[in-house]
Design an enzyme around this catalytic site. Structure first.
Site, PDB file in Angstrom:
ATOM      1  N   ILE A  12      10.702 -25.057 -34.948  1.00  0.00           N
ATOM      2  CA  ILE A  12       9.519 -24.365 -34.414  1.00  0.00           C
ATOM      3  C   ILE A  12       8.308 -24.647 -35.298  1.00  0.00           C
ATOM      4  CG2 ILE A  12       8.546 -22.166 -33.658  1.00  0.00           C
ATOM      5  CD1 ILE A  12      11.441 -21.125 -33.410  1.00  0.00           C
ATOM      6  N   PHE A  80       7.495 -19.401 -41.313  1.00  0.00           N
ATOM      7  CA  PHE A  80       8.615 -19.830 -40.475  1.00  0.00           C
ATOM      8  C   PHE A  80       9.882 -20.041 -41.308  1.00  0.00           C
ATOM      9  CE2 PHE A  80       4.914 -21.548 -38.193  1.00  0.00           C
ATOM     10  CZ  PHE A  80       5.198 -21.262 -36.870  1.00  0.00           C
ATOM     11  N   ALA A  81       9.731 -20.275 -42.604  1.00  0.00           N
ATOM     12  CA  ALA A  81      10.859 -20.729 -43.427  1.00  0.00           C
ATOM     13  C   ALA A  81      12.008 -19.733 -43.361  1.00  0.00           C
ATOM     14  CB  ALA A  81      10.408 -20.911 -44.874  1.00  0.00           C
ATOM     15  N   ALA A  82      13.176 -20.245 -43.035  1.00  0.00           N
ATOM     16  CA  ALA A  82      14.363 -19.385 -42.962  1.00  0.00           C
ATOM     17  C   ALA A  82      15.595 -20.260 -42.793  1.00  0.00           C
ATOM     18  CB  ALA A  82      14.263 -18.427 -41.773  1.00  0.00           C
ATOM     19  N   THR A 133      12.783 -12.787 -35.059  1.00  0.00           N
ATOM     20  CA  THR A 133      13.671 -13.056 -33.924  1.00  0.00           C
ATOM     21  C   THR A 133      14.033 -11.779 -33.161  1.00  0.00           C
ATOM     22  OG1 THR A 133      15.929 -13.786 -33.406  1.00  0.00           O
ATOM     23  CG2 THR A 133      15.585 -12.922 -35.603  1.00  0.00           C
ATOM     24  N   ASP A 134      14.409 -11.946 -31.889  1.00  0.00           N
ATOM     25  CA  ASP A 134      14.887 -10.794 -31.105  1.00  0.00           C
ATOM     26  C   ASP A 134      16.283 -10.347 -31.547  1.00  0.00           C
ATOM     27  OD1 ASP A 134      16.382 -12.925 -30.093  1.00  0.00           O
ATOM     28  OD2 ASP A 134      15.821 -12.598 -27.989  1.00  0.00           O
ATOM     29  N   GLU A 135      16.978 -11.189 -32.324  1.00  0.00           N
ATOM     30  CA  GLU A 135      18.360 -10.846 -32.698  1.00  0.00           C
ATOM     31  C   GLU A 135      18.426  -9.609 -33.589  1.00  0.00           C
ATOM     32  OE1 GLU A 135      21.046 -13.926 -33.725  1.00  0.00           O
ATOM     33  OE2 GLU A 135      20.189 -15.331 -32.291  1.00  0.00           O
ATOM     34  N   TYR A 159      22.991 -13.597 -40.175  1.00  0.00           N
ATOM     35  CA  TYR A 159      21.639 -14.134 -39.914  1.00  0.00           C
ATOM     36  C   TYR A 159      20.691 -13.023 -39.472  1.00  0.00           C
ATOM     37  CZ  TYR A 159      17.827 -16.061 -37.130  1.00  0.00           C
ATOM     38  OH  TYR A 159      16.585 -16.312 -36.589  1.00  0.00           O
ATOM     39  N   LYS A 163      17.326 -11.411 -41.278  1.00  0.00           N
ATOM     40  CA  LYS A 163      15.982 -11.418 -40.670  1.00  0.00           C
ATOM     41  C   LYS A 163      15.473  -9.972 -40.527  1.00  0.00           C
ATOM     42  CE  LYS A 163      13.789 -14.380 -39.240  1.00  0.00           C
ATOM     43  NZ  LYS A 163      12.766 -15.277 -39.884  1.00  0.00           N
ATOM     44  N   LYS A 198      22.243 -26.403 -32.395  1.00  0.00           N
ATOM     45  CA  LYS A 198      21.951 -25.308 -31.467  1.00  0.00           C
ATOM     46  C   LYS A 198      22.340 -25.735 -30.051  1.00  0.00           C
ATOM     47  CE  LYS A 198      19.969 -23.075 -34.929  1.00  0.00           C
ATOM     48  NZ  LYS A 198      18.568 -23.035 -35.292  1.00  0.00           N
TER      49      LYS A 198
HETATM   50  P1  NAD Z   1      14.919 -24.331 -38.509  1.00  0.00           P
HETATM   51  O1  NAD Z   1      16.227 -24.025 -39.150  1.00  0.00           O
HETATM   52  O2  NAD Z   1      14.829 -25.433 -37.525  1.00  0.00           O
HETATM   53  O3  NAD Z   1      13.822 -24.627 -39.633  1.00  0.00           O
HETATM   54  C1  NAD Z   1      13.709 -23.875 -40.805  1.00  0.00           C
HETATM   55  C2  NAD Z   1      12.824 -24.642 -41.775  1.00  0.00           C
HETATM   56  O4  NAD Z   1      12.666 -23.852 -42.966  1.00  0.00           O
HETATM   57  C3  NAD Z   1      13.424 -25.976 -42.228  1.00  0.00           C
HETATM   58  O5  NAD Z   1      12.430 -26.986 -42.195  1.00  0.00           O
HETATM   59  C4  NAD Z   1      13.881 -25.720 -43.664  1.00  0.00           C
HETATM   60  O6  NAD Z   1      13.839 -26.870 -44.480  1.00  0.00           O
HETATM   61  C5  NAD Z   1      12.872 -24.669 -44.107  1.00  0.00           C
HETATM   62  N1  NAD Z   1      13.376 -23.805 -45.188  1.00  0.00           N
HETATM   63  C6  NAD Z   1      14.589 -23.206 -45.266  1.00  0.00           C
HETATM   64  N2  NAD Z   1      14.681 -22.508 -46.413  1.00  0.00           N
HETATM   65  C7  NAD Z   1      13.490 -22.645 -47.056  1.00  0.00           C
HETATM   66  C8  NAD Z   1      12.962 -22.128 -48.267  1.00  0.00           C
HETATM   67  N3  NAD Z   1      13.693 -21.344 -49.068  1.00  0.00           N
HETATM   68  N4  NAD Z   1      11.693 -22.457 -48.616  1.00  0.00           N
HETATM   69  C9  NAD Z   1      10.953 -23.290 -47.820  1.00  0.00           C
HETATM   70  N5  NAD Z   1      11.415 -23.807 -46.676  1.00  0.00           N
HETATM   71  C10 NAD Z   1      12.664 -23.471 -46.281  1.00  0.00           C
HETATM   72  O7  NAD Z   1      14.433 -22.963 -37.877  1.00  0.00           O
HETATM   73  P2  NAD Z   1      13.592 -22.710 -36.547  1.00  0.00           P
HETATM   74  O8  NAD Z   1      14.506 -22.653 -35.403  1.00  0.00           O
HETATM   75  O9  NAD Z   1      12.443 -23.628 -36.531  1.00  0.00           O
HETATM   76  O10 NAD Z   1      13.082 -21.212 -36.828  1.00  0.00           O
HETATM   77  C11 NAD Z   1      11.877 -20.983 -37.535  1.00  0.00           C
HETATM   78  C12 NAD Z   1      11.682 -19.481 -37.682  1.00  0.00           C
HETATM   79  O11 NAD Z   1      11.634 -18.872 -36.393  1.00  0.00           O
HETATM   80  C13 NAD Z   1      12.830 -18.791 -38.427  1.00  0.00           C
HETATM   81  O12 NAD Z   1      12.270 -17.791 -39.243  1.00  0.00           O
HETATM   82  C14 NAD Z   1      13.676 -18.179 -37.328  1.00  0.00           C
HETATM   83  O13 NAD Z   1      14.335 -17.031 -37.776  1.00  0.00           O
HETATM   84  C15 NAD Z   1      12.617 -17.849 -36.301  1.00  0.00           C
HETATM   85  N6  NAD Z   1      13.065 -17.857 -34.890  1.00  0.00           N
HETATM   86  C16 NAD Z   1      13.772 -18.916 -34.386  1.00  0.00           C
HETATM   87  C17 NAD Z   1      14.117 -18.918 -33.024  1.00  0.00           C
HETATM   88  C18 NAD Z   1      14.866 -20.069 -32.394  1.00  0.00           C
HETATM   89  O14 NAD Z   1      15.265 -19.971 -31.239  1.00  0.00           O
HETATM   90  N7  NAD Z   1      15.075 -21.192 -33.086  1.00  0.00           N
HETATM   91  C19 NAD Z   1      13.760 -17.843 -32.217  1.00  0.00           C
HETATM   92  C20 NAD Z   1      13.046 -16.775 -32.780  1.00  0.00           C
HETATM   93  C21 NAD Z   1      12.695 -16.803 -34.110  1.00  0.00           C
HETATM   94  O1  DAU Z   2      17.402 -15.230 -30.112  1.00  0.00           O
HETATM   95  C1  DAU Z   2      16.707 -15.992 -31.062  1.00  0.00           C
HETATM   96  C2  DAU Z   2      17.693 -16.798 -31.884  1.00  0.00           C
HETATM   97  O2  DAU Z   2      18.156 -17.851 -31.058  1.00  0.00           O
HETATM   98  C3  DAU Z   2      17.087 -17.337 -33.165  1.00  0.00           C
HETATM   99  O3  DAU Z   2      16.713 -16.277 -34.003  1.00  0.00           O
HETATM  100  C4  DAU Z   2      18.083 -18.251 -33.892  1.00  0.00           C
HETATM  101  O4  DAU Z   2      17.471 -18.831 -35.035  1.00  0.00           O
HETATM  102  C5  DAU Z   2      18.510 -19.335 -32.937  1.00  0.00           C
HETATM  103  O5  DAU Z   2      19.476 -20.158 -33.554  1.00  0.00           O
HETATM  104  C6  DAU Z   2      19.065 -18.743 -31.652  1.00  0.00           C
HETATM  105  O6  DAU Z   2      20.318 -18.064 -31.890  1.00  0.00           O
HETATM  106  P1  DAU Z   2      21.567 -18.213 -30.892  1.00  0.00           P
HETATM  107  O7  DAU Z   2      22.803 -17.903 -31.632  1.00  0.00           O
HETATM  108  O8  DAU Z   2      21.318 -17.470 -29.634  1.00  0.00           O
HETATM  109  O9  DAU Z   2      21.432 -19.804 -30.556  1.00  0.00           O
HETATM  110  P2  DAU Z   2      22.528 -20.958 -30.409  1.00  0.00           P
HETATM  111  O10 DAU Z   2      21.819 -22.146 -29.864  1.00  0.00           O
HETATM  112  O11 DAU Z   2      23.324 -21.137 -31.654  1.00  0.00           O
HETATM  113  O12 DAU Z   2      23.484 -20.387 -29.294  1.00  0.00           O
HETATM  114  C7  DAU Z   2      22.993 -20.023 -28.014  1.00  0.00           C
HETATM  115  C8  DAU Z   2      24.132 -19.411 -27.238  1.00  0.00           C
HETATM  116  O13 DAU Z   2      25.077 -20.448 -26.934  1.00  0.00           O
HETATM  117  C9  DAU Z   2      24.913 -18.373 -28.027  1.00  0.00           C
HETATM  118  O14 DAU Z   2      25.338 -17.361 -27.133  1.00  0.00           O
HETATM  119  C10 DAU Z   2      26.109 -19.135 -28.565  1.00  0.00           C
HETATM  120  C11 DAU Z   2      26.363 -20.166 -27.489  1.00  0.00           C
HETATM  121  N1  DAU Z   2      26.901 -21.460 -27.954  1.00  0.00           N
HETATM  122  C12 DAU Z   2      26.288 -22.075 -29.012  1.00  0.00           C
HETATM  123  C13 DAU Z   2      26.747 -23.304 -29.468  1.00  0.00           C
HETATM  124  C14 DAU Z   2      26.089 -23.975 -30.666  1.00  0.00           C
HETATM  125  C15 DAU Z   2      27.949 -22.061 -27.283  1.00  0.00           C
HETATM  126  O15 DAU Z   2      28.475 -21.498 -26.301  1.00  0.00           O
HETATM  127  N2  DAU Z   2      28.400 -23.277 -27.720  1.00  0.00           N
HETATM  128  C16 DAU Z   2      27.839 -23.917 -28.799  1.00  0.00           C
HETATM  129  O16 DAU Z   2      28.329 -25.015 -29.176  1.00  0.00           O
END
Ligand code: NAD
Ligand code: DAU
Length: 353
Positions: A12, A80-82, A133-135, A159, A163, A198
């Site tokens: 993101i 965003f870092a996480a 996140t909504d989680e 996780y 958060k 993911k």
């Molecule tokens: P991601 O795992 O793809 O990216 C995380 C980035 O943070 C990476 O580039 C990593 O190198 C960096 N990072 C990790 N630890 C660090 C540290 N200690 N210092 C500096 N950088 C660091 O994650 P994402 O999916 O892009 O999510 C970004 C943010 O959005 C997170 O906070 C996550 O909780 C939140 N979020 C993600 C989703 C989703 O669906 N992916 C949804 C809602 C919220």
């Molecule tokens: O809701 C926001 C969150 O969405 C973010 O905060 C997280 O950073 C992000 O990773 C994501 O979490 P989920 O656990 O929902 O995402 P994931 O893509 O890992 O999984 C989506 C759904 O699919 C979940 O119900 C688990 C399922 N799944 C996932 C994988 C990787 C499968 O059924 N098979 C798989 O191989």
């Protein structure tokens, strides 16, 4: 004028940085530790852009963060870092506590110290936007109303607990110190540059490689999917006009069961890149062991963001998923870098060659 983005080499954060550089003339400092999830290949097109300054480092490194803040005097920090992957948090929660909890705490303290030294005008203008996140709200039953901002925190995975802890710290820094924070809680993102651990990118790449498509449990868990560029536009809007101390939920009004998502991806691939044997990619679907503590349903009520700040997503799930599948088919270099692991050498080859 400058902004500091943390985690801007991730999924993101990377999309946000690319969009921001496309929309603004302001310097963006991008602080990222480059864990396995950080990928500078995502930022290849702006590697030498005059408004993008990349720094490899940890949000918990107080000396480094303080140096960056003093040098560039940003008007905002977007965090965003996480550590972001639920399955990894189950296998090894330590890194999640370290970055998401302790790292956020240290970042808050570094930035607050900088903010206190700013002029009154700079202090009033400053914002710390925490991306969450909504989680954190836990799991919904099939007929429960969608999460609103005042829903109780009930995190169920290491996780989401980490958060939730970070959100509480951010909230407390506002209430105790008057530190000007904004928090967003977003649903599941999908789109370009998504690391294939993911669900959506994993299914696309496994399908193309002829591998099994693993569906956890019965595949009836529900997620609310939002195209990543829509998340980025919502964040820009919250940064611009959000009320300090407030939380904004961000979602796509788009609940889907996992099995249906996997079937839709298979349908798009059948159309865009049919299997050579003429069969459907859906033949590769396999039900596998469920995730421990798997949350059953998430759904976001994003009315506050719409009513206060006029934001709505631009993409439907059908349009966003089609764009996403096409992106993975068209970006074989990026996919190859991730699949082979060569993206991890990108820093050396791009910056120190
Ligand atoms: P991601 O795992 O793809 O990216 C995380 C980035 O943070 C990476 O580039 C990593 O190198 C960096 N990072 C990790 N630890 C660090 C540290 N200690 N210092 C500096 N950088 C660091 O994650 P994402 O999916 O892009 O999510 C970004 C943010 O959005 C997170 O906070 C996550 O909780 C939140 N979020 C993600 C989703 C989703 O669906 N992916 C949804 C809602 C919220
Ligand atoms: O809701 C926001 C969150 O969405 C973010 O905060 C997280 O950073 C992000 O990773 C994501 O979490 P989920 O656990 O929902 O995402 P994931 O893509 O890992 O999984 C989506 C759904 O699919 C979940 O119900 C688990 C399922 N799944 C996932 C994988 C990787 C499968 O059924 N098979 C798989 O191989």
């Amino acid at each position: 004028m400058a902004i500091l983005v943390t985690g801007g080499a991730g999924f993101i954060g990377g999309n946000f940085v690319l969009d921001w550089i496309g929309h603004n003339d302001e310097l963006l400092i991008n602080l990222d530790k480059l864990t396995y999830a950080g990928n500078l290949q995502t930022l290849e097109s702006i590697a030498h852009h005059q408004h993008h300054h990349f720094v490899q480092g940890d949000i918990g490194d107080t000396a480094l963060v303080s140096r960056i803040l003093l040098e560039h005097k940003p008007r905002a920090v977007i965090n965003f870092a996480a550590e972001s992957h639920v399955d990894r948090s189950i296998h090894g929660p330590g890194a999640f506590i370290e970055t998401n909890v302790v790292g956020t705490f240290r970042l808050l303290e570094s930035v607050r110290a900088y903010w206190l030294e700013c002029t009154e005008e700079e202090r009033n203008r400053f914002r710390f936007l925490h991306v969450s996140t909504d989680e954190v709200y836990g799991s919904l039953g099939p007929n429960d109303p969608a999460f609103r901002e005042d829903h109780p925190y009930q995190p169920n995975s290491p996780y989401s607990a980490s958060k939730a802890a970070s959100d509480h710290l951010v909230r407390a820094w506002f209430h105790t110190y008057g530190f000007p924070v904004l928090t967003t809680n977003c649903s599941n993102n999908y789109g370009p540059y998504h690391f294939p651990e993911k669900l959506i990118p994993l299914v696309i790449l496994h399908a193309l490689e002829g591998k099994d498509l693993p569906v956890y449990g019965d595949g009836q868990q529900v997620r609310d999917w939002l195209y990543v560029k829509d998340h980025c536009s919502a964040l820009r809007r919250v940064l611009e006009a959000g009320r300090i101390g407030e939380t904004y939920n961000i979602g796509g009004w788009n609940e889907q069961a996992n099995l249906e998502v996997v079937r839709m991806i298979c349908g798009l691939l059948d159309e865009l890149k049919p299997r050579s044997d003429g069969k459907s990619y859906a033949d590769q679907i396999r039900f596998v062991r469920d995730r421990p503590g798997h949350d059953r349903r998430y759904a976001i009520d994003a009315r506050k963001l719409e009513q206060e700040l006029g934001w709505r997503p631009a993409e439907t799930f059908a349009s966003g998923l089609r764009k996403t599948v096409s992106w993975y088919l068209d970006h074989t270099d990026w996919v190859q870098g991730v699949s082979s692991g060569s993206y991890r050498q990108w820093l050396t080859s791009q910056y120190h060659a």
